[in-house]
Design a protein around this motif. Sequence first.
Motif, short mmCIF file in Angstrom:
data_model
loop_
_atom_site.label_atom_id
_atom_site.label_comp_id
_atom_site.label_asym_id
_atom_site.label_seq_id
_atom_site.Cartn_x
_atom_site.Cartn_y
_atom_site.Cartn_z
N ASN A 209 1.28 9.19 -1.69
CA ASN A 209 1.28 8.73 -3.07
C ASN A 209 0.77 7.29 -3.13
OD1 ASN A 209 2.60 9.27 -5.98
ND2 ASN A 209 2.98 7.16 -5.40
N TRP A 210 -0.32 7.09 -3.88
CA TRP A 210 -0.88 5.75 -4.06
C TRP A 210 -0.67 5.30 -5.49
CZ3 TRP A 210 -6.43 5.72 -1.44
CH2 TRP A 210 -6.27 5.64 -0.04
N MET A 211 0.06 4.22 -5.67
CA MET A 211 0.11 3.57 -6.98
C MET A 211 -1.07 2.61 -7.05
SD MET A 211 3.03 1.20 -8.80
CE MET A 211 4.14 2.54 -9.22
N ILE A 212 -1.99 2.88 -7.96
CA ILE A 212 -3.21 2.11 -8.04
C ILE A 212 -2.92 0.69 -8.55
CG2 ILE A 212 -5.48 1.93 -9.14
CD1 ILE A 212 -5.23 4.19 -7.09
N LEU A 213 -3.46 -0.29 -7.83
CA LEU A 213 -3.37 -1.69 -8.24
C LEU A 213 -4.78 -2.19 -8.55
CD1 LEU A 213 -0.78 -2.98 -5.63
CD2 LEU A 213 -0.36 -2.35 -8.01
N PRO A 214 -4.89 -3.31 -9.27
CA PRO A 214 -6.22 -3.81 -9.66
C PRO A 214 -6.98 -4.40 -8.46
CG PRO A 214 -4.51 -4.64 -11.14
CD PRO A 214 -3.81 -4.06 -9.96
N ILE A 215 -7.68 -3.53 -7.74
CA ILE A 215 -8.51 -3.98 -6.63
C ILE A 215 -9.96 -3.58 -6.90
CG2 ILE A 215 -6.64 -3.84 -4.94
CD1 ILE A 215 -7.88 -1.19 -3.96
N GLU A 216 -10.87 -4.13 -6.15
CA GLU A 216 -12.28 -3.82 -6.31
C GLU A 216 -12.56 -2.36 -5.94
OE1 GLU A 216 -14.54 -5.79 -7.61
OE2 GLU A 216 -13.11 -7.48 -7.80
N GLN A 217 -13.53 -1.77 -6.61
CA GLN A 217 -13.85 -0.36 -6.36
C GLN A 217 -14.30 -0.14 -4.91
OE1 GLN A 217 -16.57 1.19 -9.27
NE2 GLN A 217 -15.15 0.89 -10.99
N GLN A 218 -14.98 -1.11 -4.35
CA GLN A 218 -15.42 -0.97 -2.96
C GLN A 218 -14.23 -0.82 -2.02
OE1 GLN A 218 -18.70 -0.82 -1.51
NE2 GLN A 218 -17.35 -0.12 0.12
N LEU A 219 -13.15 -1.54 -2.32
CA LEU A 219 -11.96 -1.44 -1.48
C LEU A 219 -11.28 -0.09 -1.64
CD1 LEU A 219 -10.49 -5.03 -2.00
CD2 LEU A 219 -11.84 -4.16 -0.07
N LEU A 220 -11.23 0.44 -2.86
CA LEU A 220 -10.68 1.78 -3.06
C LEU A 220 -11.53 2.80 -2.32
CD1 LEU A 220 -8.78 3.82 -4.35
CD2 LEU A 220 -10.18 3.75 -6.42
N GLU A 221 -12.83 2.63 -2.40
CA GLU A 221 -13.74 3.53 -1.67
C GLU A 221 -13.46 3.48 -0.16
OE1 GLU A 221 -18.51 3.80 -0.70
OE2 GLU A 221 -17.85 2.78 -2.53
N ASN A 222 -13.26 2.28 0.36
CA ASN A 222 -12.97 2.12 1.79
C ASN A 222 -11.64 2.78 2.16
OD1 ASN A 222 -15.31 0.64 1.93
ND2 ASN A 222 -14.29 -1.36 2.01
N ASN A 223 -10.65 2.58 1.31
CA ASN A 223 -9.33 3.17 1.57
C ASN A 223 -9.41 4.70 1.60
OD1 ASN A 223 -8.13 0.66 1.69
ND2 ASN A 223 -7.53 0.66 -0.46
N LEU A 224 -10.16 5.27 0.67
CA LEU A 224 -10.32 6.72 0.65
C LEU A 224 -11.04 7.21 1.90
CD1 LEU A 224 -11.28 7.15 -3.12
CD2 LEU A 224 -9.21 8.02 -2.03
N ALA A 225 -12.03 6.43 2.35
CA ALA A 225 -12.78 6.82 3.54
C ALA A 225 -11.88 6.90 4.77
CB ALA A 225 -13.93 5.83 3.77
N THR A 226 -10.90 6.02 4.86
CA THR A 226 -9.99 6.05 6.01
C THR A 226 -9.17 7.33 6.04
OG1 THR A 226 -8.20 4.89 4.85
CG2 THR A 226 -9.81 3.53 6.02
N LEU A 227 -8.88 7.90 4.87
CA LEU A 227 -8.08 9.12 4.82
C LEU A 227 -8.82 10.32 5.38
CD1 LEU A 227 -6.28 9.04 1.34
CD2 LEU A 227 -5.38 8.40 3.57
N LEU A 228 -10.14 10.28 5.36
CA LEU A 228 -10.92 11.42 5.83
C LEU A 228 -10.71 11.70 7.31
CD1 LEU A 228 -14.25 10.76 3.89
CD2 LEU A 228 -12.66 12.66 3.53
N HIS A 229 -10.26 10.70 8.06
CA HIS A 229 -10.03 10.90 9.50
C HIS A 229 -8.80 11.77 9.75
CE1 HIS A 229 -13.14 8.00 10.41
NE2 HIS A 229 -12.54 7.11 9.63
#
Length: 332
Positions: A209-229
């Motif tokens: 469960n991720w509670m979204i905080l005001p971060i840059e879209q690039q950082l959200l994209e990076n965080n999602l990419a880590t989950l793919l592993h």
Amino acid sequence: MNKKIALIYMGGTFGCIGEPLAPMPETAFIPQLKRVLPSHLQIECFKAPAILDSSACTAQVWLKLIQQIQSLQQQAFEHFVVIHGTDTLSYAAAVLSRFLADSCTVIMTGSQYPLLSIDGNDTREFSDAMDNLNTALEHVLKVPSGVYLSFYHQVFHANSALKVHSTALDAFHGKKVEAVQQNHSHVQNQAYAVSLADLEKAPHLNILNWMILPIEQQLLENNLATLLHQPPHVLILQAFGVGNLAVNSNIIQQFKKLKECGCAVILSSQVPFGDLDQRYAVSQWIQDANILCSDTQSQADLYAKILKIYLQYPSSAQWHDHWYDHFDNQPE
């Protein structure tokens, strides 16, 4: 109407004694509990399959409790009151509601203070335990069949209940029982017979469960990419307001990749009350990404729905196919 009440004890602050607080063994606590129960009601006490601090409870614990209740239903019990710790009380109530539906009447309750004194020999001078239990016992023979949560002289629909204060006596909020009676016919959930296979499968359900905080879209994209592993079974995104989440094409692609890996992405809101609203233009991306939206009444209810659909269907593709079913019957 059968007026027997099964009172099931499964731990929590309600049954603690001493300083600092520690659980009283159920073999000693249940006789003390019987001593203070109202004599005009037909109450039989039972210990739950697992007696735990509620912060340690997981799906398997609640499924075993459901099995116990379903077994007692075969013994002509129709009304149940469950004493449970408050930390995960709303989750327990939501799970029972999803799995038991309207097959019986259950009221979950607990307390912010123990029932007994420090030495465990008498009732505590200041405690909400007996008031909460009496409210549950008073209502369990009166409310329509279904699952409810009782706290601080109030009874809430289990699916809507939320713990809103860590220490206050008035600790829970939700749709009160009067509203449930008026809208009771809208409930379209079927009882589910819990099996041994469900008990074995449930511990493997991985929800992030991720509670979204005001971060840059690039950082959200990076965080999602880590989950793919090593993706979870389910990723819940608690977005803003009515489900608003600013995304770009790369983020949408990450959602699609997660889905291909068997991870169901579910959009929810960090706002505890109110529905998601997809009228906003930004929500067009939801269709493009082919993610799911929460249609539940609370975060606990969302957890309970995920658990049930995970046990019902073996693949994430089937979870998608059946997520918006009006009737989530147990498949044959």
